[in-house]
Design a protein around this motif. Sequence first.
Motif, PDB file in Angstrom:
ATOM      1  N   UNK A  23       0.841  -1.210   0.000  1.00 20.78           N
ATOM      2  CA  UNK A  23       0.000   0.000   0.000  1.00 20.78           C
ATOM      3  C   UNK A  23       0.870   1.251   0.000  1.00 20.78           C
ATOM      4  N   UNK A  24       1.968   1.220   0.762  1.00 15.06           N
ATOM      5  CA  UNK A  24       2.884   2.364   0.777  1.00 15.06           C
ATOM      6  C   UNK A  24       3.495   2.585  -0.603  1.00 15.06           C
ATOM      7  N   UNK A  25       3.933   1.505  -1.250  1.00 15.75           N
ATOM      8  CA  UNK A  25       4.530   1.628  -2.588  1.00 15.75           C
ATOM      9  C   UNK A  25       3.510   2.181  -3.581  1.00 15.75           C
ATOM     10  N   UNK A  26       2.283   1.690  -3.513  1.00 16.67           N
ATOM     11  CA  UNK A  26       1.229   2.216  -4.401  1.00 16.67           C
ATOM     12  C   UNK A  26       1.008   3.709  -4.149  1.00 16.67           C
ATOM     13  N   UNK A  27       0.978   4.108  -2.890  1.00 13.21           N
ATOM     14  CA  UNK A  27       0.779   5.520  -2.546  1.00 13.21           C
ATOM     15  C   UNK A  27       1.960   6.356  -3.039  1.00 13.21           C
ATOM     16  N   UNK A  28       3.179   5.950  -2.720  1.00  8.88           N
ATOM     17  CA  UNK A  28       4.374   6.726  -3.026  1.00  8.88           C
ATOM     18  C   UNK A  28       4.597   6.865  -4.526  1.00  8.88           C
ATOM     19  N   UNK A  29       4.181   5.870  -5.304  1.00  7.87           N
ATOM     20  CA  UNK A  29       4.396   5.914  -6.747  1.00  7.87           C
ATOM     21  C   UNK A  29       3.172   6.399  -7.521  1.00  7.87           C
ATOM     22  N   UNK A  30       2.120   6.806  -6.813  1.00  9.39           N
ATOM     23  CA  UNK A  30       0.954   7.349  -7.514  1.00  9.39           C
ATOM     24  C   UNK A  30       1.346   8.666  -8.189  1.00  9.39           C
ATOM     25  N   UNK A  31       0.666   9.013  -9.248  1.00  9.59           N
ATOM     26  CA  UNK A  31       0.994  10.228  -9.994  1.00  9.59           C
ATOM     27  C   UNK A  31       1.013  11.451  -9.090  1.00  9.59           C
ATOM     28  N   UNK A  32      -0.012  11.610  -8.273  1.00 10.98           N
ATOM     29  CA  UNK A  32      -0.143  12.809  -7.441  1.00 10.98           C
ATOM     30  C   UNK A  32       1.015  12.952  -6.456  1.00 10.98           C
ATOM     31  N   UNK A  33       1.417  11.871  -5.843  1.00  7.26           N
ATOM     32  CA  UNK A  33       2.488  11.934  -4.837  1.00  7.26           C
ATOM     33  C   UNK A  33       3.855  11.912  -5.505  1.00  7.26           C
ATOM     34  N   UNK A  34       4.053  11.005  -6.443  1.00  8.02           N
ATOM     35  CA  UNK A  34       5.358  10.842  -7.073  1.00  8.02           C
ATOM     36  C   UNK A  34       5.827  12.119  -7.751  1.00  8.02           C
ATOM     37  N   UNK A  35       4.917  12.833  -8.364  1.00 10.90           N
ATOM     38  CA  UNK A  35       5.270  14.087  -9.040  1.00 10.90           C
ATOM     39  C   UNK A  35       5.735  15.139  -8.038  1.00 10.90           C
ATOM     40  N   UNK A  36       5.192  15.128  -6.836  1.00  9.17           N
ATOM     41  CA  UNK A  36       5.528  16.132  -5.818  1.00  9.17           C
ATOM     42  C   UNK A  36       6.827  15.820  -5.077  1.00  9.17           C
ATOM     43  N   UNK A  37       7.151  14.556  -4.898  1.00 12.49           N
ATOM     44  CA  UNK A  37       8.292  14.197  -4.059  1.00 12.49           C
ATOM     45  C   UNK A  37       9.589  14.036  -4.834  1.00 12.49           C
ATOM     46  N   UNK A  38       9.535  13.966  -6.128  1.00 10.46           N
ATOM     47  CA  UNK A  38      10.740  13.742  -6.911  1.00 10.46           C
ATOM     48  C   UNK A  38      11.406  15.058  -7.273  1.00 10.46           C
ATOM     49  N   UNK A  39      12.715  15.116  -7.036  1.00 10.84           N
ATOM     50  CA  UNK A  39      13.456  16.315  -7.441  1.00 10.84           C
ATOM     51  C   UNK A  39      14.105  16.116  -8.810  1.00 10.84           C
ATOM     52  N   UNK A  40      14.098  14.888  -9.302  1.00  7.25           N
ATOM     53  CA  UNK A  40      14.607  14.610 -10.647  1.00  7.25           C
ATOM     54  C   UNK A  40      13.430  14.241 -11.528  1.00  7.25           C
ATOM     55  N   UNK A  41      13.341  13.000 -11.925  1.00  3.73           N
ATOM     56  CA  UNK A  41      12.219  12.574 -12.753  1.00  3.73           C
ATOM     57  C   UNK A  41      11.440  11.494 -12.016  1.00  3.73           C
ATOM     58  N   UNK A  42      10.145  11.682 -11.839  1.00  7.07           N
ATOM     59  CA  UNK A  42       9.335  10.676 -11.145  1.00  7.07           C
ATOM     60  C   UNK A  42       9.338   9.326 -11.859  1.00  7.07           C
ATOM     61  N   UNK A  43       9.135   8.274 -11.089  1.00  4.65           N
ATOM     62  CA  UNK A  43       9.080   6.922 -11.648  1.00  4.65           C
ATOM     63  C   UNK A  43       7.751   6.648 -12.333  1.00  4.65           C
ATOM     64  N   UNK A  44       6.686   7.245 -11.852  1.00  5.76           N
ATOM     65  CA  UNK A  44       5.365   7.076 -12.443  1.00  5.76           C
ATOM     66  C   UNK A  44       5.366   7.731 -13.821  1.00  5.76           C
TER      67      UNK A  44
END
Length: 121
Positions: A23-44
Amino acid sequence: IGTFGGWNMVIYKNAPNKDAAWKFIEYWTSKEVNEKVSSLTPANIEAAKSFLTNKRKFSDVIFQQLTQALYRPIFPKYPDLAEIQRNATTAILTGTSDVDSALKTATEEINALLADYYGTN
């Protein structure tokens, strides 16, 4: 070919709370979260496209390069190998060496590093 680097998210075979970890991995890699937390390029992928379009020039070129990138090799001397690659790239880009000479030197240095590590010198 570029290389991937960064974080890896795994759930080990014997890990407790595998459902919570997933569940954490799904949350962290969701578009909404992943785009905000990445300082380089998001994985999503959706987040990556949006991020690159909004924050980088030549976003299509960067995205294409990322889709063809490979993982860095698992090798204890990888930092030394990467330094050799960086030195060759810097020499080429700064004009202190021509491409053929820089790559010939890098190849010799990498071959020596591998031979030294694997004891084939």
